[in-house]
Motif scaffolding. Sequence first.
Motif: not given
Length: 208
Positions: A88-91, A152-156, A158-159
């Motif tokens: 997740v941090l990489f994302a 990870a996708m939520f992080v990417v 901006g959610m």
Amino acid sequence: MSPPPVTVTKEKVLDAALQIVREAGYAALTARAVAARLGCSVAPIYRVCGSMEQLATEVLEKIRQLLAGYTARSYTAMPFRNAGVGMVLFARDEPNLYLALFGERHHFKGVIQEFCAAMAATVAEDPTFAPLGAAARQELLEEMWTYSHGLAMFVVTGMVADVSEAAINRRMGRIGFAVITAAFGGDTGWACGGPDCAGEEMGGGKTT
């Protein structure tokens, strides 16, 4: 006076290609884009890489290696949790690289399979999961993968409001404790072992 010829090496091409993907996404990776960044024609790109397909494969492999560096870090005492946190941090830090590896419809499954195999080895080598059979460990890995990739996708996109390491760590701890406990049939005994036990690390008690 003509400018000196550009020396194009495999390393320079890969570095340029990686930067293009990092800045503009996987779809921006073309021979012309790499050539423009290096200040040369497309001919040297094909000469040192063979084809754009080969170049794309090697770029994705470099991305996988960067991701592996994140998942190998010791965020907690549990390697299994570290893998999810690192993913997740990489994302968060490299959104375009993460999307290139897992979000694009490319056909380089081998690169992703290598990453999954490394995660499976982490689970297999962790004594916490020794009582589980191979099938149960694989199911556990797939469930954690589903959550980690979703977060990870939520992080990417901006959610997620708080994307600090501490916040991501807590999220992975909570879901990890629940999923692992379910894999043990609801028995939280896997988490016992003193003040630094796995259950506390995974979110069953105190968090780091």
